[in-house]
Design a protein around this motif. Sequence first.
Motif, mmCIF file in Angstrom:
data_model
loop_
_atom_site.group_PDB
_atom_site.id
_atom_site.type_symbol
_atom_site.label_atom_id
_atom_site.label_comp_id
_atom_site.label_asym_id
_atom_site.label_seq_id
_atom_site.Cartn_x
_atom_site.Cartn_y
_atom_site.Cartn_z
ATOM 1 N N SER A 54 35.275 30.862 41.250
ATOM 2 C CA SER A 54 36.086 30.825 41.979
ATOM 3 C C SER A 54 37.090 30.242 41.890
ATOM 4 O O SER A 54 37.748 29.985 40.886
ATOM 5 C CB SER A 54 35.012 29.234 43.458
ATOM 6 N N ARG A 55 37.956 30.955 42.533
ATOM 7 C CA ARG A 55 38.987 30.865 41.925
ATOM 8 C C ARG A 55 40.823 31.235 43.214
ATOM 9 O O ARG A 55 40.217 31.958 44.199
ATOM 10 C CB ARG A 55 39.692 31.137 40.805
ATOM 11 N N TYR A 56 41.478 30.284 43.409
ATOM 12 C CA TYR A 56 42.648 30.907 43.960
ATOM 13 C C TYR A 56 43.003 31.861 43.446
ATOM 14 O O TYR A 56 43.766 32.106 42.275
ATOM 15 C CB TYR A 56 43.863 29.036 44.709
ATOM 16 N N ASN A 58 46.860 34.813 43.303
ATOM 17 C CA ASN A 58 47.518 34.338 43.797
ATOM 18 C C ASN A 58 48.293 36.416 43.928
ATOM 19 O O ASN A 58 48.619 36.604 43.267
ATOM 20 C CB ASN A 58 48.472 33.728 42.634
ATOM 21 N N ASP A 64 45.691 39.574 40.228
ATOM 22 C CA ASP A 64 45.518 38.812 41.420
ATOM 23 C C ASP A 64 45.234 40.237 42.491
ATOM 24 O O ASP A 64 45.240 40.399 43.794
ATOM 25 C CB ASP A 64 45.827 37.464 42.038
ATOM 26 N N LEU A 79 46.879 29.962 51.934
ATOM 27 C CA LEU A 79 45.875 30.049 50.210
ATOM 28 C C LEU A 79 44.824 31.714 50.461
ATOM 29 O O LEU A 79 44.229 30.879 51.304
ATOM 30 C CB LEU A 79 45.641 28.666 49.222
ATOM 31 N N TYR A 80 44.467 32.451 49.652
ATOM 32 C CA TYR A 80 43.470 33.238 49.308
ATOM 33 C C TYR A 80 42.751 32.636 48.501
ATOM 34 O O TYR A 80 43.413 32.054 47.281
ATOM 35 C CB TYR A 80 44.100 34.840 49.024
ATOM 36 N N LEU A 81 41.656 32.677 48.899
ATOM 37 C CA LEU A 81 39.856 31.694 48.176
ATOM 38 C C LEU A 81 39.427 32.949 47.588
ATOM 39 O O LEU A 81 39.122 33.888 48.427
ATOM 40 C CB LEU A 81 39.502 31.120 48.319
ATOM 41 N N GLN A 155 41.222 33.957 53.079
ATOM 42 C CA GLN A 155 42.402 32.984 54.436
ATOM 43 C C GLN A 155 42.041 31.357 54.587
ATOM 44 O O GLN A 155 41.396 31.427 55.636
ATOM 45 C CB GLN A 155 43.315 33.751 54.636
ATOM 46 N N GLN A 158 46.072 25.682 52.834
ATOM 47 C CA GLN A 158 46.487 24.888 51.974
ATOM 48 C C GLN A 158 45.919 23.410 51.749
ATOM 49 O O GLN A 158 45.783 23.065 51.290
ATOM 50 C CB GLN A 158 47.824 24.777 51.136
ATOM 51 N N THR A 161 42.436 22.336 50.404
ATOM 52 C CA THR A 161 42.117 22.241 48.829
ATOM 53 C C THR A 161 42.005 20.557 49.227
ATOM 54 O O THR A 161 41.623 19.818 47.273
ATOM 55 C CB THR A 161 43.271 22.203 48.013
ATOM 56 N N LEU A 183 35.727 24.350 42.126
ATOM 57 C CA LEU A 183 37.620 24.336 42.317
ATOM 58 C C LEU A 183 38.163 23.566 41.440
ATOM 59 O O LEU A 183 38.027 22.173 41.831
ATOM 60 C CB LEU A 183 38.662 24.844 42.958
#
Length: 183
Positions: A54-56, A58, A64, A79-81, A155, A158, A161, A183
């Motif tokens: 898993s990651r955010y 960019n 990405d 953010l997109y996750l 989506q 922010q 987080t 994360l």
Amino acid sequence: MTSSRRNPLIALTAMALLLAGLMLSACGASNETEHVAEGEQVTLGNIEYNLVFSRYLNPNDNEDSAYLVGQPPVAPHGLYLGLFLQVKNKSSDETATLPLNFKVRDTFGAEFDAIPNDSLFSLPLAGRLEPEMGFPTQDSTAQTGPIEGSMLLFQIPQSVTENRPLELVIPGEEEDATIDIDL
């Protein structure tokens, strides 16, 4: 000790034992949710899920951008996750269908739906799995890519987080499963 003092003590002891028994029996009760950590497998019906990474994401990063094909610019303060899964139909004779409504949930109970994605890496929402088949499919871009998983895209604001740990909620026919997102 006199018998008049023993009666309340016996009653209190019996009540304590009764409460302890009730609490222990509740521990064995089904909570209708399977809960695992990222990297552990969970099975709902005939479908086995493993959240491998898993990651955010960019949108300005070359790698990405391939995960975000067709997506609009991220919302302000959003953010997109990306959640990358390996999924397999364990049945040898039944077709299975993935859920349409995967969700990410924060510690305050706010939920965010997976969004449709045109990327070659995406996990198809409500996708069909033939017997003993899986996602990513053999020799696909997602399977041969750096993560070797099919992606669910979310989506999220922010601010979420700060409300970790986040969980992936996978709806099942009889029960849901949750996977802690690392994360």
